[in-house]
Design an enzyme around this catalytic site. Structure first.
Site, PDB file in Angstrom:
ATOM      1  CG  ASP A  10      15.626 -14.913   9.719  1.00  0.00           C
ATOM      2  OD1 ASP A  10      15.375 -15.638   8.737  1.00  0.00           O
ATOM      3  OD2 ASP A  10      15.743 -13.678   9.617  1.00  0.00           O
ATOM      4  CB  SER A  11      19.326 -15.435   7.084  1.00  0.00           C
ATOM      5  OG  SER A  11      18.182 -14.643   6.807  1.00  0.00           O
ATOM      6  CB  CYS A  73      15.076 -18.311   7.667  1.00  0.00           C
ATOM      7  SG  CYS A  73      15.946 -17.783   6.176  1.00  0.00           S
ATOM      8  CG  ASN A  74       9.751 -18.309   3.928  1.00  0.00           C
ATOM      9  OD1 ASN A  74       8.874 -19.130   3.731  1.00  0.00           O
ATOM     10  ND2 ASN A  74       9.559 -17.228   4.669  1.00  0.00           N
ATOM     11  CB  THR A  75      16.314 -18.550   2.258  1.00  0.00           C
ATOM     12  OG1 THR A  75      15.597 -17.388   1.799  1.00  0.00           O
ATOM     13  CG2 THR A  75      17.341 -18.930   1.227  1.00  0.00           C
ATOM     14  CD  GLU A 159      18.239  -7.042   6.360  1.00  0.00           C
ATOM     15  OE1 GLU A 159      19.446  -6.793   6.238  1.00  0.00           O
ATOM     16  OE2 GLU A 159      17.803  -8.153   6.732  1.00  0.00           O
ATOM     17  CB  CYS A 193      10.426 -13.439   2.097  1.00  0.00           C
ATOM     18  SG  CYS A 193      11.905 -12.627   2.733  1.00  0.00           S
ATOM     19  CG  HIS A 195      13.183  -9.113   5.359  1.00  0.00           C
ATOM     20  ND1 HIS A 195      13.615 -10.302   5.880  1.00  0.00           N
ATOM     21  CD2 HIS A 195      14.172  -8.215   5.577  1.00  0.00           C
ATOM     22  CE1 HIS A 195      14.823 -10.128   6.390  1.00  0.00           C
ATOM     23  NE2 HIS A 195      15.187  -8.873   6.232  1.00  0.00           N
TER      24      HIS A 195
HETATM   25  N1  DGL Z   1      14.837 -14.647   6.164  1.00  0.00           N
HETATM   26  C1  DGL Z   1      14.938 -14.769   4.720  1.00  0.00           C
HETATM   27  C2  DGL Z   1      13.713 -15.534   4.191  1.00  0.00           C
HETATM   28  O1  DGL Z   1      12.677 -15.623   4.820  1.00  0.00           O
HETATM   29  C3  DGL Z   1      15.059 -13.425   4.053  1.00  0.00           C
HETATM   30  C4  DGL Z   1      16.385 -12.759   4.321  1.00  0.00           C
HETATM   31  C5  DGL Z   1      17.542 -13.431   3.631  1.00  0.00           C
HETATM   32  O2  DGL Z   1      17.563 -13.520   2.377  1.00  0.00           O
HETATM   33  O3  DGL Z   1      18.446 -13.863   4.353  1.00  0.00           O
HETATM   34  O4  DGL Z   1      13.770 -16.041   3.098  1.00  0.00           O
END
Ligand code: DGL
Length: 275
Positions: A10-11, A73-75, A159, A193, A195
């Site tokens: 994940d990011s 991570c969705n992004t 966060e 997402c 979060h």
């Molecule tokens: N993990 C990212 C997502 O699911 C959210 C956090 C980010 O923007 O890095 O899109």
């Protein structure tokens, strides 16, 4: 036996919510969680940058012995998975390595959950700009109408430990209103997402009661379990020591502190360089 963990990338911290669900469903395997905390958030970054960062992370996890990497991570899934699968990891040339994302397993299930056939998606600006959910849902369920809403303040609110505060109320109200203004008949909303499950109670409270809210952790976990049944050649490569290692590109102490927002176990992380 050499360690062949499942890599979960994940990011930053959010993928911990996905890792928890995966470990709940599949506790027998070893895992490496990698958070690119030094360079997160990804949600507001450009396509090329996310692609490069994600590719570095995948290469790093392969080098650690992971035959299978989940982009939790969705992004990263929206912006980098396809290009990694098609150009960097052509399936035919290396069947021993796989990278899977979180969008497809989510989309496969949510299309059957709506009665009005109108789905809302709450996600980062990067995921929304990619239109991945609209495109993927359209492929599997062409009759669906999909409405996406970017929620740029949700990740920082979570966060900074403000997910239960008045600021969160303000932004939950703002984004849910904006989504429903696109079509009042939306009856299913996807938290797209990592979060957003931490804001679930507030989002649920802001919505009309008939709207169903879907988080994706358990969907991703059951899709992975199913994938491993269908791919015994991959399943037998995975080591089964029930161990999990946490790696971060940021300071390990900071990772441990903030990880506690996302999971209720104490995390001792190790700092790594992946670029
Ligand atoms: N993990 C990212 C997502 O699911 C959210 C956090 C980010 O923007 O890095 O899109």
């Amino acid at each position: 036996m050499a360690s062949h963990p499942i890599g979960v990338f994940d990011s930053g911290y959010g993928g911990l919510t996905i890792l928890s669900e995966i470990r709940r469903a599949l506790p027998q395997y070893d895992y490496i969680y990698l958070g690119d905390n030094a360079r997160s958030p990804y949600g507001t970054r450009s396509f090329d940058v996310i692609k490069d960062f994600t590719r570095q992370a995948v290469e790093y996890l392969f080098a650690q012995g992971c035959p299978l990497v989940i982009l939790a991570c969705n992004t990263a899934s929206a912006k980098a998975l396809r290009v990694i699968q098609q150009t960097y990891l052509p399936y035919s040339s290396d069947p021993t390595r796989r990278v899977l994302g979180v969008i497809r397993p989510t989309v496969e299930v949510v299309g059957d959950m709506t009665r009005s056939r109108k789905i809302g998606v709450l996600a980062t600006p990067g995921t929304v700009a990619s239109q991945s959910y609209t495109l993927e849902l359209g492929k599997l369920f062409p009759d669906l109408e999909v409405y996406e809403q970017a929620c740029p303040m949700f990740v920082p609110l979570v966060e900074y430990g403000e997910s239960q505060g008045a600021g969160a109320d303000y932004f939950v109200d703002k984004y849910t209103r904006a989504l429903l203004a696109q079509d009042a008949e939306i009856d299913t909303i996807l938290l797209a997402c990592t979060h957003y499950p931490l804001l679930r109670d507030k989002i649920e409270a802001a919505l009309p009661r008939h709207i169903r809210l879907i988080a994706q952790g358990d969907l991703v976990a059951s899709s992975l379990a199913d994938y491993l049944i269908r791919h015994p050649e991959m399943e037998t490569r995975l080591s089964r020591g029930e161990e999990v290692r946490f790696l971060t590109t940021e300071c390990p102490d900071k990772f441990g502190d903030l990880a506690s927002i996302f999971i209720d176990t104490q995390v001792a992380a190790q700092r790594v360089k992946i670029d």
